[in-house]
Design an enzyme around this catalytic site. Structure first.
Site, PDB file in Angstrom:
ATOM      1  N   TYR A 166       0.845  -1.195   0.000  1.00  0.00           N
ATOM      2  CA  TYR A 166       0.000   0.000   0.000  1.00  0.00           C
ATOM      3  C   TYR A 166       0.888   1.256   0.000  1.00  0.00           C
ATOM      4  O   TYR A 166       2.116   1.158  -0.080  1.00  0.00           O
ATOM      5  CB  TYR A 166      -0.970  -0.034   1.190  1.00  0.00           C
ATOM      6  N   ARG A 214       3.795  -1.117  10.701  1.00  0.00           N
ATOM      7  CA  ARG A 214       3.868  -2.453  10.099  1.00  0.00           C
ATOM      8  C   ARG A 214       4.568  -2.316   8.753  1.00  0.00           C
ATOM      9  O   ARG A 214       4.190  -1.459   7.939  1.00  0.00           O
ATOM     10  CB  ARG A 214       2.450  -2.996   9.908  1.00  0.00           C
TER      11      ARG A 214
HETATM   12  C1  FMN Z   1      -9.646 -11.071   6.474  1.00  0.00           C
HETATM   13  C2  FMN Z   1      -8.292 -10.468   6.653  1.00  0.00           C
HETATM   14  C3  FMN Z   1      -8.133  -9.097   6.546  1.00  0.00           C
HETATM   15  C4  FMN Z   1      -6.873  -8.514   6.769  1.00  0.00           C
HETATM   16  N1  FMN Z   1      -6.750  -7.149   6.758  1.00  0.00           N
HETATM   17  C5  FMN Z   1      -5.556  -6.588   7.092  1.00  0.00           C
HETATM   18  C6  FMN Z   1      -5.421  -5.182   7.219  1.00  0.00           C
HETATM   19  O1  FMN Z   1      -6.369  -4.429   7.019  1.00  0.00           O
HETATM   20  N2  FMN Z   1      -4.213  -4.688   7.583  1.00  0.00           N
HETATM   21  C7  FMN Z   1      -3.128  -5.493   7.810  1.00  0.00           C
HETATM   22  O2  FMN Z   1      -2.055  -4.994   8.149  1.00  0.00           O
HETATM   23  N3  FMN Z   1      -3.227  -6.831   7.672  1.00  0.00           N
HETATM   24  C8  FMN Z   1      -4.407  -7.392   7.344  1.00  0.00           C
HETATM   25  N4  FMN Z   1      -4.514  -8.752   7.268  1.00  0.00           N
HETATM   26  C9  FMN Z   1      -3.311  -9.581   7.493  1.00  0.00           C
HETATM   27  C10 FMN Z   1      -3.234 -10.048   8.939  1.00  0.00           C
HETATM   28  O3  FMN Z   1      -3.062  -8.984   9.822  1.00  0.00           O
HETATM   29  C11 FMN Z   1      -2.084 -11.062   9.121  1.00  0.00           C
HETATM   30  O4  FMN Z   1      -0.869 -10.432   8.866  1.00  0.00           O
HETATM   31  C12 FMN Z   1      -2.219 -12.255   8.199  1.00  0.00           C
HETATM   32  O5  FMN Z   1      -3.522 -12.763   8.246  1.00  0.00           O
HETATM   33  C13 FMN Z   1      -1.243 -13.369   8.570  1.00  0.00           C
HETATM   34  O6  FMN Z   1      -1.361 -13.712   9.912  1.00  0.00           O
HETATM   35  P1  FMN Z   1      -2.260 -14.949  10.446  1.00  0.00           P
HETATM   36  O7  FMN Z   1      -1.767 -16.164   9.750  1.00  0.00           O
HETATM   37  O8  FMN Z   1      -2.015 -14.946  11.918  1.00  0.00           O
HETATM   38  O9  FMN Z   1      -3.661 -14.645  10.087  1.00  0.00           O
HETATM   39  C14 FMN Z   1      -5.754  -9.338   7.049  1.00  0.00           C
HETATM   40  C15 FMN Z   1      -5.936 -10.721   7.146  1.00  0.00           C
HETATM   41  C16 FMN Z   1      -7.189 -11.290   6.961  1.00  0.00           C
HETATM   42  C17 FMN Z   1      -7.347 -12.778   7.111  1.00  0.00           C
END
Ligand code: FMN
Ligand code: SF4
Length: 643
Positions: A166, A214
């Site tokens: 982004y 981040r």
């Molecule tokens: C539905 C969804 C929406 C997400 N939206 C964002 C977001 O808006 N900003 C962000 O930094 N990461 C976003 N992520 C990424 C998560 O913060 C995270 O980094 C990613 O899911 C990997 O971690 P996990 O395996 O613990 O889910 C999103 C992830 C999911 C599943």
């Protein structure tokens, strides 16, 4: 056990009670620029579950465009309505601000895309306009004003979204930042924009207000940010006042995705965090497939990161931290990284916040209550009934779990010698082994909730009459469709036979049907050194899969040499091969010696037909309508709440 996970940690001026945080997750639980009750309930559930910090993804200050009329302008009062109950539930609350830059969707709203330089988004190919220095300064002010609003609303910290390709990430990347002014050319210049935002927020809100950022440890995209780039900008970000660095990965068009599917190993991006931790003098957060407390503890123990972001793990089970603390580990419902209930649904929306109330908001395959915390309230049954569940697949088990939890007396009959139904077949595919975790969880719940589970017993009318239940839930699944090959000398099998190791296949296989089952079965067969061709009548393969998993699977099948033929119809077999048709022209595929059917299934209605007029019953899952585990488990959950 889990000593490190429950050690408090200070970030800036605040202290988290433990090391488990919920990272920013867009939820679409409210239209952009608003906060809904279910959005609050979703976040509060995760705070109650014991996470140390919840980071709310607000869409603020400018998700759509450089035009401020499109700002997601959540009021302080609305922000408070979310921050206060989360804090009251025992967690710290943070807020993430994002500008989506060239990866934005501004053009859907008739606004122009902006970025550091006019370099097209890798996916949309749309060329953004380069921001002027004046506009960059205005954006910094907007971030700062939003931070002020968040602070006024009681948020404990703000996080600047500098990851995932982004806008801020685009400034940090040599691929998208070609500027010749003070915002490009050197790492110091490329980091200037986020540094200005951080230092402006600090000087306006107070040096003691916690601000984190981040970033990507790697874009995994051609020409994008590498770990060396990330290491080079981190000192500037810390110098500007960043109180923590959250390390993520992936961007649009990347070879590895931000939200790793189950094809990726657990903790896939922790090695990146480890490298940043070596040079950062502030806490480092890691995320990416850390779905169990054992791995989280190990990461902390080895000093690879300071804080563990568990995104989908907490969508799947908000109570994971509490259950871990109580050492009730078997009771944790694990995220299986299917993406079906969460990001695949979010990705379906064109505009963020376009909430059709049906399938655009975040939920979870293994936890239908996610995003529906208030709607799917579990209340004790007013009238306790004798409930019979016919079928021990995911729908049957989920229905049994909920019905028993509500106080009903539940018997589950499964005709095979194993619980899990179709999940057992899915778990046979090498990269889907973790599905076994869901089978194990549900099996454990049946024991824990004292469901009388009888294996090897078909629910026929005779057995049902003997048990005389008050209500029956039919979850008998579906039956694979087997078309005619036009030749009975060639071997045939269904995809289910193959995955169940019940098929006798030769070495040159034609799979008819290029949906997810066809492609996954191809993967399974190629791993067994078979030659595989897939024919699909439609113009795309695996459209029943989400884009992330589909991308990974297609890459693998291509690398393994599977032939995929789209817009192609299977006609018949001959002794020497198969005849298919494309664009009205018949083609011969020589050497095919086995046909595997992956053309769908039909509901098994036998029991429902038998019970009509005799018992009160509900039909769920594939027995009702063949779809997928996401809808089957949700339907089971809802029916079990209603009886
Ligand atoms: C539905 C969804 C929406 C997400 N939206 C964002 C977001 O808006 N900003 C962000 O930094 N990461 C976003 N992520 C990424 C998560 O913060 C995270 O980094 C990613 O899911 C990997 O971690 P996990 O395996 O613990 O889910 C999103 C992830 C999911 C599943
Ligand atoms: S839908 Fe799948 S990936 Fe998403 S949180 Fe649930 S189990 Fe995890």
């Amino acid at each position: 056990m889990f000593k490190r996970l429950f050690e408090p940690i200070s970030i800036g001026s605040i202290t988290l009670k433990n090391r488990i945080i919920m990272p920013a997750i867009s939820t679409n639980l409210a239209p952009l620029g608003t906060i809904s009750q279910r959005m609050i309930d979703y976040h509060v559930a995760r705070a109650k579950g014991g996470a140390g910090l919840i980071i709310f993804q607000s869409g603020l200050p400018i998700i759509l465009a450089s035009d401020s009329t499109l700002n997601a302008d959540i009021s302080v009062e609305e922000l408070k309505s979310l921050a206060e109950p989360v804090k009251a539930a025992g967690a710290k609350i943070g807020i993430q601000f994002v500008h989506t830059g060239a990866q934005g969707i501004a053009d859907f709203a008739g606004k122009e895309l902006v970025a550091p330089s006019p370099i097209p988004c890798r996916i949309s190919n749309k060329i953004p306009r380069a921001l002027t220095i004046k506009e960059i300064a205005r954006l910094s002010r907007q971030f700062t004003n939003s931070a002020q609003r968040a602070k006024n609303a009681g948020f404990d910290l703000v996080e600047i979204h500098g990851a995932h390709g982004y806008l801020i990430s685009e400034f940090l990347s040599g691929y998208s930042n070609k500027r010749k002014d003070s915002y490009g050319g050197t790492y110091e210049n490329m980091a200037r924009f986020p540094c200005e935002i951080i230092s402006q927020i600090k000087s306006k809100l107070g040096q003691d207000f916690t601000v984190g950022i981040r970033i990507n440890g790697d874009d995994f995209a051609p020409g994008g940010i590498t770990i060396e780039d990330a290491k080079s900008v981190v000192p500037y970000l810390i110098e500007a006042g960043a109180d923590y660095i959250s390390v993520s990965a992936g961007a649009y068009g990347a070879l590895k995705t931000t939200i790793p599917p189950m094809m990726e190993k657990r903790g896939v991006y922790t090695a990146l965090a480890e490298k940043i931790k070596k040079i950062a003098k502030v806490p480092v957060v890691t995320a990416g497939r850390i779905n169990n407390p054992e791995l989280a503890e190990e990461i902390l123990e080895k000093g690879l990161a300071d804080i563990i972001a568990m995104g989908r793990a907490l969508i799947a089970d908000p109570e994971l931290p509490n259950k871990t603390k109580q050492k009730d580990l078997q009771n944790i419902r694990k995220c299986i990284a299917c993406n079906q209930g969460c990001i695949d649904r979010i990705n379906k929306t064109i505009l963020p916040g376009k909430d059709d109330g049906k399938d655009s908001y975040v939920t979870c395959l293994v936890n239908p209550r996610a995003g529906r915390e208030t709607e799917l309230l579990l209340k004790p049954a007013k009238v306790k009934k004798k409930v019979l569940i016919a079928g021990g697949g995911p729908a049957g088990m989920e229905a049994a779990r909920i019905a028993a939890q509500r106080g009903h007396t539940v018997t589950l009959l499964e005709k095979s010698d194993k619980l899990g139904g179709q999940l057992n077949l899915a778990a046979k595919i090498p990269f889907k082994k973790e599905i076994q975790e869901e089978i194990d969880y549900l099996s454990y719940q049946l024991k824990r909730k004292k469901v009388d589970t009888v294996l090897g017993k078909k629910a026929d009318i005779k057995t049902i009459n003997k048990l005389s239940p008050d209500v029956i839930i039919i979850a008998t699944g579906s039956i694979p469709i087997v078309p005619d090959t036009g030749n009975n000398t060639i071997k045939t099998a269904t995809a289910w036979d193959v995955l169940g190791d019940k098929a006798d296949t030769n070495n040159n296989i034609l799979i008819v049907g290029g949906g997810s089952v066809g492609l996954e079965t191809a993967y399974y067969l190629v791993c067994r050194e078979k030659k595989v061709t897939i024919v699909e009548q439609l113009k795309n393969f695996a459209m029943d899969m989400g884009p992330i998993s589909r991308f990974y699977l297609r890459e693998r099948l291509n690398a393994m040499g599977v032939t995929l033929m789209k817009l192609t119809k299977f006609i018949k077999t001959s002794d020497q091969g198969a005849i298919v048709e494309k664009n009205g022209k018949k083609n011969f595929i020589p050497g095919i010696n086995t046909i595997v059917w992956a053309v769908g299934t039909t509901s098994d209605k036998t029991l429902a037909d038998e019970l009509k007029g005799k018992y009160e019953f509900f039909t769920i899952g594939d027995a009702d309508k063949p779809e997928n585990a996401l809808s089957a488990i949700e339907q089971a959950h809802r029916i079990a709440l209603a009886i």
